[in-house]
Structure formats: C-alpha cells, structure tokens
Design a protein around this motif. Structure first.
Motif, PDB file in Angstrom:
ATOM      1  N   LEU A 181       0.836  -1.084  -0.101  1.00 37.20           N
ATOM      2  CA  LEU A 181      -0.165   0.054   0.028  1.00 37.20           C
ATOM      3  C   LEU A 181       0.757   1.166  -0.071  1.00 37.20           C
ATOM      4  N   GLU A 182       2.323   1.233   0.451  1.00 33.29           N
ATOM      5  CA  GLU A 182       2.523   2.562   0.731  1.00 33.29           C
ATOM      6  C   GLU A 182       3.949   2.550  -0.926  1.00 33.29           C
ATOM      7  N   ILE A 183       4.038   1.547  -1.180  1.00 38.44           N
ATOM      8  CA  ILE A 183       4.594   1.243  -2.148  1.00 38.44           C
ATOM      9  C   ILE A 183       3.175   2.424  -3.657  1.00 38.44           C
ATOM     10  N   ILE A 184       1.906   2.135  -3.315  1.00 41.37           N
ATOM     11  CA  ILE A 184       1.311   2.201  -4.567  1.00 41.37           C
ATOM     12  C   ILE A 184       1.042   3.712  -4.434  1.00 41.37           C
ATOM     13  N   TRP A 230       9.016  -4.293  -9.885  1.00 43.23           N
ATOM     14  CA  TRP A 230       7.871  -3.843  -9.822  1.00 43.23           C
ATOM     15  C   TRP A 230       6.739  -2.765 -10.383  1.00 43.23           C
ATOM     16  N   PRO A 231       7.202  -2.131  -8.994  1.00 44.22           N
ATOM     17  CA  PRO A 231       6.535  -1.018  -9.461  1.00 44.22           C
ATOM     18  C   PRO A 231       6.822   0.213 -10.618  1.00 44.22           C
ATOM     19  N   LEU A 232       7.860  -0.154 -11.010  1.00 42.51           N
ATOM     20  CA  LEU A 232       8.390   0.295 -12.413  1.00 42.51           C
ATOM     21  C   LEU A 232       7.309  -0.252 -13.269  1.00 42.51           C
ATOM     22  N   LEU A 233       7.141  -1.271 -13.307  1.00 43.88           N
ATOM     23  CA  LEU A 233       5.790  -1.929 -14.417  1.00 43.88           C
ATOM     24  C   LEU A 233       4.586  -1.741 -14.406  1.00 43.88           C
ATOM     25  N   PHE A 234       4.479  -1.147 -12.174  1.00 50.18           N
ATOM     26  CA  PHE A 234       2.958  -1.083 -12.269  1.00 50.18           C
ATOM     27  C   PHE A 234       2.833  -0.050 -13.070  1.00 50.18           C
TER      28      PHE A 234
END
Lengths: 224, 336
Positions: free
Chosen positions: A13-16, A193-197
């Motif tokens: 959630l923090e990353i999002i 994965w955040p980059l892909l996200f």
C-alpha cells in the motif's frame, strides 16, 4: 544491511501510495498543459492561416521548430538554455519550465489539428452564412466552429492521450512524476515491479479519456 | 417599381473577362431566368449580385438604393517598356535583351496580368527579373472604393440565395437551420412607438413561428426536427429555399437549384419555386431547365461568353430566338 531493512518497511500500500502521489504530479502537468495549450494552439492556428505574411511565417516557423525537435530537448533547452546565455531565470521553477515546454510543444501540435479542421470546411458554409446576413464572427462561431469541433475530436483525442504519456519526459529535469518515483524505488529499494506497475496508472487514466472521447463523439453522431 | 438595376457590370478573374457590360433590371414580383451554356458567366453574375464576388466596374442598385457604382472609372491605355535586369552572364549586347512591351490597360483590369500575358506571348524569353524603365503615359486609374464588409452585409440582406449544393448547416436540425440567422441578425425596424428605428433580432419564439410557417409553405412541416443528412436532396433544397425566405429578402436568387439533384427530385423543387411565384416573390433564377424557365419566367436572359446576347419575354426568346448563337443553343438543348 540498511537497504534490506528499508525494503522490509515498504508495504504494498505504501508503494501504491507513493506511485499515486507521483501520478498526481503527472496529472498536474497534463491538466495545466491542456488548459494552456488548447487556447494557445488556436491562436497559433490563426497565425498560420493569417493573410499577413510575417505572422504566418512566424507561426509556421514556430510549428516547424517545435515539431521538428524532440520534446525532451525542448524541456532541457527551456530549463538550462536561458541560464547558459546569462539570463536570470530563477523565477522559473523546474515545474514551471516543464509546463512552459509542454504548453509550447502541444500548442504547436494542436494548432495543426485546428488548422486542418478549419481549412477542411467547405467555402459554401461561409457563403451561406454571409448570405443570411451573419457577420464573419457569427459565421465562424455558430457555423464553422461546431463543425470543426466534430471533425477534430478524433485527432485531438489521439494527441491528448499522447500528452498523458509524454508527461514522463518531465523527469529529465528532475520533476517528480510517476515514472521518476518508480525509478527511485527501483534504485533505492531494488524493486522493479513498481516501475511496471506505473503502466496500470497510465492505462486506467487513458481508458477513462478514451471513454470520455467516445462519449463526446457519440453526442454529435446524429448529424454528418 | 424597380427592385434591381444592373448597369454595365464587368467582372474579371485575373485577365479573364467573365462579365462584359451586363445590364438589366427587374420589377417587383418579376421572375427572371438566366440561361446559357456552362462557363457563360451565369453563376458569376449571380455571385456578383450577392457580393460573393467583387465586380470591377459597373453599378448595382437594389431596391432603388445604389450599392456599387462604377468602381473602376477610367483607365487610359498606356505604354510600358520593360527590360531585363543586367545579369553578369549577359554583359555583352545588353540591348538585345531589352524588350519593349506595349500594354493596353483599357482592356484588362490589372496591369500585372496584362504584362504577364504579354510576356507569355513572347516565345523563348529568358527574363529572370524585369524592371520597369519607362512609363510613357502614366495611367489615370480612379478607383472608388468597394463597399466595406459591414455595409455589404446590410445590403446583402435584401438578397436571398439558394445554392446549387444547398449548403445547409449540417449540425443544425431543419428548423434550427431556418431559425439561426433571424435570431442572430439584427434588422432595422421601428420600435413600439413607431418613430425610432431600432436594430433588433427577433426572439426565439418569433423565429420558430416564422420557420414553421415557411416550412409548411414548402411542404416540409414533418421534417422540422430532422438533420439535413437525414433528408433527401430535393428536401434539402426545399429547406434551403425556406431558409432564404425566413430572412424576407427582396429578391430570391437561385443558382442552378436543381443541378445537384437527380431528375426524380427536381420536380418537387420546381413545384416549390412555382408556388413562390404565385405568392409574388421576386426571383432571379439561373437554370439549365429551359422548359421550366419558359414556363415560370417573365423575362429570360441568354448569357453567352459573359455578354447578354438576348433578353426579352421568356416564351419569345426560347421559342423564337433571333441570334444565331441562341438558336444553336436552343436546338442543342431541346433536341437533347
């Protein structure tokens, strides 16, 4: 190790949340550019169609330069250029420079869409309006513009969706939009994965824009 | 009462003399048909009378009011001599390269065109740049100015025009097409006291009332809320006629109103035009439908090569033309 400790602290959630913050900045660039470039583009379009040669020449040269060079370069030139030749540009923040570069760039592209739409209108529409006693202004605003609006909606939708994605170029002068935020995460926390996200953010937003444009097109679909 | 008086109208497209001293007049309630082969200047004449084209010379009076008077008053023939600029390559025999051109400005409207034509007529000329070296007789060109846009717009209100290609506004419904101009365009009329003249556009209710009334007249009441793309060509043209009528023009002009329609659809449009004649509308019709012109028109003008070759009572001109060219044209048309 310090880094691994940090990684454990970042929850999904923090990353999002951080990506979301980055995307807000993306939206700010998008929204401001759109609001400024749409009217400016119309002005440039009138310039390109002007019967007064110097104005026409100026507008067309501007469009040539802006469309002929990469946006990333334009952002760099606008941010660093004035300082290099000794101008004081401390009033222009990084964000300001990005907005300026995007606005000029998109105004040039929009102007060509406007021009195409306006020039595609048959002469008979103007003549019919004049014969009914309308002024040039009335003919343009009541007869020409509504038809041009319908004709340019599809290319405008295209260009506007491109703008959403082009905002990622802002990070070239370290304006923190979503891609930059994600990149930082991959550098600092070794998370890819955040980059892909980030792709999902773009997809979702462009999906909404696509729906909006098909709604706008549908609204005028009864007449041809 | 004369509603239209045209005197000595001349129109050029570049050096192409399209209308040559065209003069005629129309009475109130008269129906005048202009016939002639394509390229004869019929459409240009109509476009000049509605100020879509600028005439170079002549007088146009609408409703007793002079609108354009002798734009180009006088041009004396004059002589120009043009010479090639000395280029580096042709240092020797400079004089051989000099060319004398006599330009008669009385026959053309623009001296540049006259000069271009002269140059084109000289074979193998190698002029890169020309300078005027002598102007023996300076031209005396007196131009009275063509009316300004605003003025023209007011004068134009006296004229209605029905186009060959209808030119309906596609983004408006039929009734909106009719209501648009009356609601936007301010017309002079006396106010409630009847003394002062005020400029007002009519209200939406008034415009709608008038629009529906005129639609009834052309038999299209049931299509009021249709878009132009939803009706047939003949119906479109009838809407175009209704749209022009909504502005109450003094003269209703038609530019080949049935040429863009297939034969099946022309009938309904011609019927509407005939019905307008019965209500006393003054009409100027450019048409290819000779038999229709014979039937409906009071006067027929046969325009050929920009000149009025024959003018007179419709039946006389069409049945018994006097000019050779007219006879030839009628024979071709009537025998198919």
């Amino acid at each position: 190790m310090n880094i691994l400790a940090l990684v454990e602290k970042l929850s999904f959630l923090e990353i999002i949340g951080r990506l979301g913050e980055g995307f807000l900045s993306t939206l700010a660039i998008f929204g401001l550019t759109l609001v400024l470039a749409l009217p400016l583009g119309l002005l440039v379009a009138f310039g390109s169609m002007s019967r007064f040669k110097p104005i026409k020449w100026l507008s067309r040269t501007l469009v040539w330069i802006i469309r002929g060079t990469p946006l990333i370069l334009q952002i760099i030139v606008i941010f660093y250029g004035p300082g290099l030749i000794g101008w004081d540009t401390s009033f222009l923040s990084r964000f300001g420079a990005v907005i300026l570069a995007f606005t000029i760039n998109y105004a040039a592209y929009f102007s060509e869409i406007y021009r195409g739409g306006i020039e595609s209108m048959p002469k008979g529409q103007y003549e019919a309006a004049y014969l009914l006693g309308m002024t040039k202004y009335q003919a343009f605003t009541k007869v020409i513009i509504p038809q041009v609006y319908k004709r340019i909606l599809p290319p405008m939708g295209n260009e506007i969706i491109t703008l959403v994605k082009d905002t990622s170029l802002a990070r070239v002068i370290a304006v923190g939009e979503i891609i930059m935020v994600a990149e930082e995460m991959s550098n600092v926390y070794a998370l890819v994965w955040p980059l892909l996200f980030t792709g999902f953010f773009y997809l979702a937003f462009n999906g909404m824009l696509t729906l909006l444009f098909s709604y706008l097109e549908k609204r005028n679909s009864r007449w041809a | 009462m004369k509603v239209l008086e045209v005197k000595g109208v001349n129109k050029y497209f570049g050096s192409n003399h399209v209308l040559k001293d065209v003069s005629f007049s129309m009475e109130k309630g008269e129906v005048l048909a202009i016939i002639g082969s394509s390229g004869g200047g019929k459409t240009t004449l109509l476009r000049s009378l509605t100020f879509l084209e600028r005439i170079q010379k002549g007088t146009i009076e609408i409703g007793g009011e002079s609108i354009i008077t002798d734009i180009e008053k006088e041009k004396k023939p004059s002589k120009y001599i043009w010479k090639e600029i000395e280029s580096k390559k042709s240092k020797n025999n400079k004089d051989d390269n000099a060319v004398e051109l006599e330009v008669d400005l009385s026959s053309t409207n623009k001296k540049t065109c006259a000069i271009c034509n002269k140059l084109n007529s000289i074979k193998n000329h190698k002029f890169k740049k020309l300078v005027k070296i002598e102007d023996k007789e300076p031209t005396t060109v007196t131009l009275s100015s063509y009316p300004k846009d605003k003025e023209l717009r007011e004068k134009r209100l006296k004229m209605g025009l029905v186009f060959q290609e209808f030119n309906l506004f596609p983004h408006k419904t039929v009734v909106q097409n009719l209501m648009m101009a009356p609601m936007l365009v301010k017309k002079s009329m006396s106010d409630d006291s009847g003394i002062n003249v005020v400029k007002v556009a009519i209200t939406e209710e008034q415009a709608r009332e008038k629009a529906l009334e005129v639609l009834e007249q052309v038999g299209l009441s049931d299509k009021a809320d249709a878009y132009p793309c939803e009706i047939s060509g003949g119906q479109k043209q009838r809407v175009a006629i209704a749209r022009a009528l909504c502005m109450n023009p003094e003269i209703l002009c038609f530019d080949e109103p049935t040429s863009a329609l297939d034969p099946e659809l022309t009938g309904e449009v011609l019927k509407v035009i005939s019905s307008l004649k019965d209500t006393g509308v003054t009409m100027l019709i450019v048409t290819h439908e000779i038999m229709f012109a014979r039937e409906i028109a009071d006067t027929v003008i046969f325009l050929d090569g920009g000149r009025i070759l024959e003018m007179g009572d419709a039946k006389t001109v069409i049945d018994n033309p006097t000019e050779e060219r007219t006879k030839e044209f009628m024979n071709k048309i009537l025998k198919g």
